[in-house]
Write an enzyme that holds these catalytic residues in place. Structure first.
Site, PDB file in Angstrom:
ATOM      1  N   ASN A 210       6.751  11.202  27.921  1.00 16.11           N
ATOM      2  CA  ASN A 210       7.409  11.609  26.672  1.00 16.11           C
ATOM      3  C   ASN A 210       7.554  10.393  25.765  1.00 16.11           C
ATOM      4  OD1 ASN A 210       9.907  10.188  27.360  1.00 16.11           O
ATOM      5  ND2 ASN A 210      10.055  11.729  28.969  1.00 16.11           N
ATOM      6  N   LYS A 289     -10.715  10.439  38.651  1.00 14.98           N
ATOM      7  CA  LYS A 289     -10.585  10.927  37.267  1.00 14.98           C
ATOM      8  C   LYS A 289     -11.119  12.362  37.155  1.00 14.98           C
ATOM      9  CE  LYS A 289     -11.979   9.822  32.582  1.00 14.98           C
ATOM     10  NZ  LYS A 289     -12.968   9.154  31.770  1.00 14.98           N
ATOM     11  N   ILE A 307      18.052  13.014  39.192  1.00  9.90           N
ATOM     12  CA  ILE A 307      18.724  11.755  39.584  1.00  9.90           C
ATOM     13  C   ILE A 307      20.204  11.805  39.228  1.00  9.90           C
ATOM     14  CG2 ILE A 307      18.715   9.249  39.255  1.00  9.90           C
ATOM     15  CD1 ILE A 307      15.727   9.637  38.298  1.00  9.90           C
ATOM     16  N   PHE A 323      22.955  11.833  29.458  1.00  9.09           N
ATOM     17  CA  PHE A 323      22.535  12.061  28.078  1.00  9.09           C
ATOM     18  C   PHE A 323      21.940  13.463  28.026  1.00  9.09           C
ATOM     19  CE2 PHE A 323      22.459   8.544  24.957  1.00  9.09           C
ATOM     20  CZ  PHE A 323      23.172   7.609  25.689  1.00  9.09           C
TER      21      PHE A 323
HETATM   22  O1  PMT Z   1      14.451   5.679  24.675  1.00  7.30           O
HETATM   23  P1  PMT Z   1      14.704   5.936  23.197  1.00  7.30           P
HETATM   24  O2  PMT Z   1      13.425   6.005  22.386  1.00  7.30           O
HETATM   25  O3  PMT Z   1      15.705   4.944  22.619  1.00  7.30           O
HETATM   26  O4  PMT Z   1      15.343   7.386  23.043  1.00  7.30           O
HETATM   27  C1  PMT Z   1      16.617   7.615  23.585  1.00  7.30           C
HETATM   28  C2  PMT Z   1      16.675   8.976  24.296  1.00  7.30           C
HETATM   29  C3  PMT Z   1      16.442  10.096  23.286  1.00  7.30           C
HETATM   30  C4  PMT Z   1      15.612   9.054  25.408  1.00  7.30           C
HETATM   31  C5  PMT Z   1      18.109   9.068  24.952  1.00  7.30           C
HETATM   32  O5  PMT Z   1      19.084   8.911  23.944  1.00  7.30           O
HETATM   33  C6  PMT Z   1      18.301  10.375  25.688  1.00  7.30           C
HETATM   34  O6  PMT Z   1      18.653  11.395  25.129  1.00  7.30           O
HETATM   35  N1  PMT Z   1      18.049  10.331  27.019  1.00  7.30           N
HETATM   36  C7  PMT Z   1      18.082  11.529  27.890  1.00  7.30           C
HETATM   37  C8  PMT Z   1      16.764  12.233  27.779  1.00  7.30           C
HETATM   38  C9  PMT Z   1      16.684  13.436  28.718  1.00  7.30           C
HETATM   39  O7  PMT Z   1      15.875  13.442  29.597  1.00  7.30           O
HETATM   40  O8  PMT Z   1      17.571  14.393  28.503  1.00  7.30           O
HETATM   41  P2  PMT Z   1      17.674  15.751  29.358  1.00  7.30           P
HETATM   42  O9  PMT Z   1      18.570  16.587  28.541  1.00  7.30           O
HETATM   43  O10 PMT Z   1      16.317  16.280  29.658  1.00  7.30           O
HETATM   44  O11 PMT Z   1      18.329  15.297  30.719  1.00  7.30           O
HETATM   45  C10 PMT Z   1      19.735  15.330  30.938  1.00  7.30           C
HETATM   46  C11 PMT Z   1      20.188  14.130  31.719  1.00  7.30           C
HETATM   47  O12 PMT Z   1      19.686  14.208  33.065  1.00  7.30           O
HETATM   48  C12 PMT Z   1      19.755  12.789  31.203  1.00  7.30           C
HETATM   49  O13 PMT Z   1      20.820  11.902  31.362  1.00  7.30           O
HETATM   50  C13 PMT Z   1      18.590  12.391  32.113  1.00  7.30           C
HETATM   51  O14 PMT Z   1      18.479  10.972  32.250  1.00  7.30           O
HETATM   52  C14 PMT Z   1      19.008  13.037  33.419  1.00  7.30           C
HETATM   53  N2  PMT Z   1      17.882  13.454  34.265  1.00  7.30           N
HETATM   54  C15 PMT Z   1      17.033  14.419  33.849  1.00  7.30           C
HETATM   55  C16 PMT Z   1      16.031  14.860  34.700  1.00  7.30           C
HETATM   56  C17 PMT Z   1      15.909  14.274  35.972  1.00  7.30           C
HETATM   57  N3  PMT Z   1      14.950  14.657  36.804  1.00  7.30           N
HETATM   58  N4  PMT Z   1      16.747  13.320  36.339  1.00  7.30           N
HETATM   59  C18 PMT Z   1      17.748  12.901  35.537  1.00  7.30           C
HETATM   60  O15 PMT Z   1      18.509  12.007  35.891  1.00  7.30           O
END
Ligand code: PMT
Length: 399
Positions: A210, A289, A307, A323
Site C-alpha cells: 500500500n 516469476k 498484530i 490507527f
Molecule cells: O505512513 P504514512 O504515509 O505516514 O501514512 C500514515 C498512515 C495512513 C499509514 C497511518 O496514519 C495509519 O492510518 N496507519 C494505520 C493503517 C491501517 O492499516 O489501518 P487499518 O484500519 O487497516 O488497521 C487498523 C489497525 O490495526 C492499525 O493500527 C494497524 O496497524 C493494525 N493492524 C492491521 C492489520 C493487521 N494485520 N495487523 C495490525 O496490527
C-alpha cells in the site's frame, strides 16, 4: 541539542541592526538539525539581504503577504501550519506592538496570527524604547498569551547607549529553542511503534502492498524520544532515515512484523500500531516469476495475523493504541475497531482522495478512547504526533 532535530523552525526577522545576528542564528539552528525557513519584514530587508538567509537556510525567504508566486508555492497559511516553532528575532518595538493588536497586514504578523505553533521572541531595541511602559505592557500582554520572551540582554547598544535592549546571542536563542521541545512525558517508559507498509510476496519480484511512507510512525518515534521514552520502531520498507536514539527493526512482511512486535510487546509500556499492515497475503507465493501466459489469473489470499489485536489480548498488555485508516465513515469504523480489538485508544485518519494521510507531510486525526474523544487539527505529522502523545500520556497516567 537533539530536541531540534527535524523541527520546523520559522524565523521572523524584523527591522533592526541586530538582524545581522539572525544570520548566525539560522546557521546554528540548522546545525542543530532544525529545518529553518525565514520570513522578513520589509524593514528587515533594509538591514540584511534575503539572499543571505536563503543561502544559510537552504530555503526561499518569505517577504510578501500578497505575492501570487509565493502563495502558489508555500503560502502564508501553509507556512503557519508548517512551523513547529516561530521565533521572532530580532523583535522590534513596532512588531511587538503590532502583534499585540493582532495586525495581519504583513506576512510576519499574518503568519503569527494564523499559527498554533509555539512562539517566542528575542526583543532588540534602544534601551529607552524597551523601558517605555507601552513596550513593557505590550510584552506582558504577549507573554500572557503564551509567547516566550527571551531577553533582551544588557550592554553597549548600536545607538551608542548602554543598557537593556540587546538581542540575546544566537547560541543562547538556539539553546532556548531546544528547551521548548524538551519534555518528560514518557521518561523511563518503553514504547514500541510500528510504521510503514508491509509487502506480501506474490512471486520473487512482485508483492501486494500500500501507499504508506512511514512518515507518521517515524514522527511518533521521534517525538516519543524527545519526550523521554525508549523507543523501538518496527518498520516495513520505507525510505526514511532513523530518528536519533531510536532502536530500529526493519521487516518486510506482516509475518515478520508480527514476530518482531510480539517478541517485544510484553515488555513495553505503550504500543502504537501506525503501520499499514497488509491484511491478506498470497496463500502460496510462486517460487519463480509468474509468466503472463494467461488473460486472467486468480490468486488465493489468506488473512495475516492481526498484530494489534494480539498485543491488546496479551495477559498483561501495554497501553495499546491503534490507527484506523478509512476512506469513509471514519468515526463509525474507528469506534468499531476500538471495541472489537479492545484497545485503549484509536487514532483515525482519512486515506484516499485529496485529503489522504498516505505519504503526506501533514495529517489530522480523530482520536477515540473508551468514553472520550479529541480532534487533532491538520498540521505537520511531527506536530500531530506530539499532540497524540500528549493524549496518550494523559490517559496512561490517569488514576
Ligand atoms: O505512513 P504514512 O504515509 O505516514 O501514512 C500514515 C498512515 C495512513 C499509514 C497511518 O496514519 C495509519 O492510518 N496507519 C494505520 C493503517 C491501517 O492499516 O489501518 P487499518 O484500519 O487497516 O488497521 C487498523 C489497525 O490495526 C492499525 O493500527 C494497524 O496497524 C493494525 N493492524 C492491521 C492489520 C493487521 N494485520 N495487523 C495490525 O496490527
Amino acid at each position: 541539542m537533539q530536541q531540534l532535530a527535524n523541527r520546523h523552525v520559522l524565523l521572523g526577522v524584523t527591522g533592526g541592526i541586530a538582524a545581522y545576528k539572525s544570520a548566525d542564528l539560522v546557521r546554528r539552528l540548522a546545525e542543530a538539525g532544525a529545518q529553518v525557513r525565514v520570513m522578513m519584514t520589509r524593514a528587515a530587508t533594509e538591514f540584511v539581504s534575503a539572499l543571505t538567509f536563503q543561502a544559510l537556510s537552504g530555503n526561499p525567504v518569505h517577504t510578501e503577504l500578497l505575492d501570487p508566486r509565493a502563495e502558489a508555492g508555500m503560502g502564508h497559511i501553509e507556512l503557519a501550519r508548517w512551523a513547529d516553532l516561530i521565533v521572532v528575532a530580532p523583535a522590534s518595538a513596532d512588531t511587538i506592538a503590532r502583534l499585540v493588536h493582532g495586525r495581519a497586514d504583513d506576512l510576519l504578523t499574518a503568519v503569527c496570527l494564523a499559527s498554533d505553533a509555539a512562539r517566542a521572541m528575542a526583543p532588540a531595541m534602544n534601551r529607552l524604547m524597551w523601558a517605555n511602559p507601552v513596550t513593557q505592557d505590550n510584552v506582558a500582554a504577549l507573554a500572557a498569551r503564551g509567547w516566550a520572551i527571551w531577553g533582551p540582554g544588557e550592554g553597549d547598544q548600536a545607538c551608542g547607549e548602554t543598557g537593556p535592549g540587546r538581542m540575546l546571542e544566537p547560541a543562547d536563542i538556539t539553546a532556548r529553542a531546544a528547551q521548548i521541545f524538551a519534555s518528560e512525558l514518557f521518561t523511563g517508559q518503553r514504547l514500541v511503534i510500528t510504521a510503514g507498509p508491509t509487502r506480501e510476496a506474490l512471486d520473487p519480484v512482485r508483492y501486494l502492498s500500500n501507499h504508506s511512507s512511514g512518515k507518521m510512525g517515524f514522527a511518533l518515534a521521534r517525538e516519543a524520544v524527545a519526550a523521554g521514552a525508549q523507543v523501538t520502531l518496527v518498520t516495513g520498507p520505507v525510505h526514511l532515515a532513523s530518528p536519533e536514539r531510536v532502536t530500529r527493526v526493519d521487516v518486510t512482511s506482516a509475518g515478520e512484523m508480527h514476530d518482531a512486535v510480539l517478541q517485544r510487546a510484553g515488555d513495553c509500556d505503550v504500543f502504537i500500531a501506525t503501520a499499514a499492515v497488509v491484511d491478506y497475503r498470497p496463500a502460496s507465493p510462486a517460487a519463480h516469476k509468474i509468466k503472463k501466459d494467461r488473460d486472467t489469473m486468480t490468486v488465493e489470499l489468506v488473512r495475516n495475523p492481526d498484530i494489534l489485536a494480539e498485543v491488546a489480548a496479551l495477559e498483561h498488555p501495554p497501553f495499546t493504541v491503534g490507527f484506523a485508516a478509512e476512506t469513509y465513515a471514519v468515526e463509525r469504523y474507528a469506534k468499531a475497531k476500538l471495541d472489537a480489538k479492545n484497545l485503549n485508544m484509536i487514532a483515525a485518519n482519512q486515506v484516499g482522495g485529496a485529503d489522504s494521510a498516505f505519504d503526506a507531510d501533514d495529517n489530522r486525526l480523530q482520536v477515540y478512547w473508551p468514553g472520550g474523544y479529541a480532534s487533532i487539527e491538520r498540521a505537520s505529522k511531527n506536530k500531530v504526533a506530539r499532540q497524540l502523545l500528549e493524549l496518550i500520556a494523559e490517559q496512561l497516567h490517569k488514576d
